[in-house]
Design an enzyme around this catalytic site. Structure first.
Site, PDB file in Angstrom:
ATOM      1  N   SER A 122      30.739   3.602 -22.220  1.00 60.27           N
ATOM      2  CA  SER A 122      30.373   4.300 -23.460  1.00 60.27           C
ATOM      3  C   SER A 122      31.405   4.038 -24.552  1.00 60.27           C
ATOM      4  O   SER A 122      32.574   3.767 -24.285  1.00 60.27           O
ATOM      5  CB  SER A 122      30.283   5.806 -23.222  1.00 60.27           C
TER       6      SER A 122
HETATM    7  N1  SAH Z   1      30.577   7.089 -17.685  1.00 62.01           N
HETATM    8  C1  SAH Z   1      30.512   5.635 -17.723  1.00 62.01           C
HETATM    9  C2  SAH Z   1      29.355   5.150 -18.598  1.00 62.01           C
HETATM   10  C3  SAH Z   1      28.323   4.690 -17.724  1.00 62.01           C
HETATM   11  S1  SAH Z   1      26.788   4.121 -18.331  1.00 62.01           S
HETATM   12  C4  SAH Z   1      31.807   4.991 -18.120  1.00 62.01           C
HETATM   13  O1  SAH Z   1      32.764   5.726 -18.457  1.00 62.01           O
HETATM   14  O2  SAH Z   1      31.918   3.774 -18.042  1.00 62.01           O
HETATM   15  C5  SAH Z   1      25.742   5.125 -17.294  1.00 62.01           C
HETATM   16  C6  SAH Z   1      25.815   4.889 -15.811  1.00 62.01           C
HETATM   17  O3  SAH Z   1      24.873   5.769 -15.218  1.00 62.01           O
HETATM   18  C7  SAH Z   1      25.442   3.477 -15.352  1.00 62.01           C
HETATM   19  O4  SAH Z   1      26.497   2.935 -14.609  1.00 62.01           O
HETATM   20  C8  SAH Z   1      24.198   3.708 -14.486  1.00 62.01           C
HETATM   21  O5  SAH Z   1      24.127   2.843 -13.365  1.00 62.01           O
HETATM   22  C9  SAH Z   1      24.395   5.163 -14.048  1.00 62.01           C
HETATM   23  N2  SAH Z   1      23.175   5.844 -13.600  1.00 62.01           N
HETATM   24  C10 SAH Z   1      21.907   5.760 -14.102  1.00 62.01           C
HETATM   25  N3  SAH Z   1      21.066   6.526 -13.357  1.00 62.01           N
HETATM   26  C11 SAH Z   1      21.826   7.114 -12.382  1.00 62.01           C
HETATM   27  C12 SAH Z   1      21.528   7.983 -11.277  1.00 62.01           C
HETATM   28  N4  SAH Z   1      20.294   8.398 -11.012  1.00 62.01           N
HETATM   29  N5  SAH Z   1      22.541   8.384 -10.503  1.00 62.01           N
HETATM   30  C13 SAH Z   1      23.824   7.953 -10.709  1.00 62.01           C
HETATM   31  N6  SAH Z   1      24.156   7.119 -11.716  1.00 62.01           N
HETATM   32  C14 SAH Z   1      23.174   6.694 -12.537  1.00 62.01           C
END
Ligand code: SAH
Length: 215
Positions: free
Chosen positions: A64
């Site tokens: 993000s």
């Molecule tokens: N917090 C992260 C941003 C991640 S983007 C950072 O600091 O880098 C969002 C993430 O959510 C992605 O890696 C995606 O794979 C995950 N995601 C999407 N659906 C999900 C689910 N059902 N359970 C767990 N993770 C999920």
């Protein structure tokens, strides 16, 4: 990778930029100042790691934008010692920001490669107390519930009931919920009783989707 004076200087500049964009929570700004974001990115992005923008982290996902991390973390009102559940580990950066604030962090990721890479990062950066799980976030983490705080970092079609159930009374959940136009409305929920929640609707953002199942 090293955290040089140059990186530290760029990070201080990013913190000032976030302050200029309205982030006021000093404990959030201190955590962003403390966590070396360039460690979470591929070498090619090292020079621009402290620009206020999202970057690809593989598996079609993104780390993000720092403003988004700071915004969500501020809304969460995290205090040291609180338990925080994060959905969407991704690079692991947000989890480290929460851990740097003294939170006890559990984080869930549905993509195995990202889960594994993030675990390596937690160890390498001295955040080995962050507990990472390869799980579908729709189920939450019932064995560790209730949580003081829940943070969802992917765009959800609605607020999952399972996650509401796993929030402690008095606790706060921050979750971006689909608005239909390809973006999400940031929602902040405070659990006021066993079946009551107070909802605040905030600004619009664009997140990768909250998908079902593991992959
Ligand atoms: N917090 C992260 C941003 C991640 S983007 C950072 O600091 O880098 C969002 C993430 O959510 C992605 O890696 C995606 O794979 C995950 N995601 C999407 N659906 C999900 C689910 N059902 N359970 C767990 N993770 C999920």
């Amino acid at each position: 990778m090293k955290d040089t004076f140059r990186h530290k200087g760029l990070r201080r500049r990013l913190v000032e930029e976030l302050r200029g964009k309205g982030i006021r929570d000093e404990s959030v700004l201190a955590a962003i100042n403390a966590v070396p974001r360039h460690f979470f990115l591929e070498k090619a992005f090292e020079e621009i790691a402290y620009e206020d923008r999202a970057f690809p982290i593989g598996a079609d996902q993104t780390i993000s934008q720092p403003f988004t991390v700071a915004y969500q973390t501020s809304l969460l009102e995290v205090h040291a010692g609180q338990s925080v559940l994060e959905i969407g580990t991704g690079s692991g950066y947000q989890a480290c920001v929460l851990a740097a604030m003294g939170a006890h962090v559990c984080t869930l990721e549905r993509q195995e490669t990202l889960y594994r890479q993030a675990q390596v990062m937690f160890m390498a950066l001295g955040f080995e107390h962050v507990r990472a799980f390869f799980r579908d976030g729709y189920g939450g983490l019932p064995e560790m519930a209730p949580f003081d705080r829940i943070l969802v970092t992917c765009g959800a079609p609605e607020v999952p009931e399972t996650l509401k159930d796993q929030l402690r009374i008095g606790g706060i959940m921050v979750i971006p919920v689909d608005e239909g136009a390809g973006d999400q409305r940031m929602i902040r929920l405070r659990r006021t009783g066993s079946t009551s929640f107070e909802e605040t609707r905030l600004d619009r953002f664009r997140f990768v989707p909250f998908l079902r199942g593991k992959s």
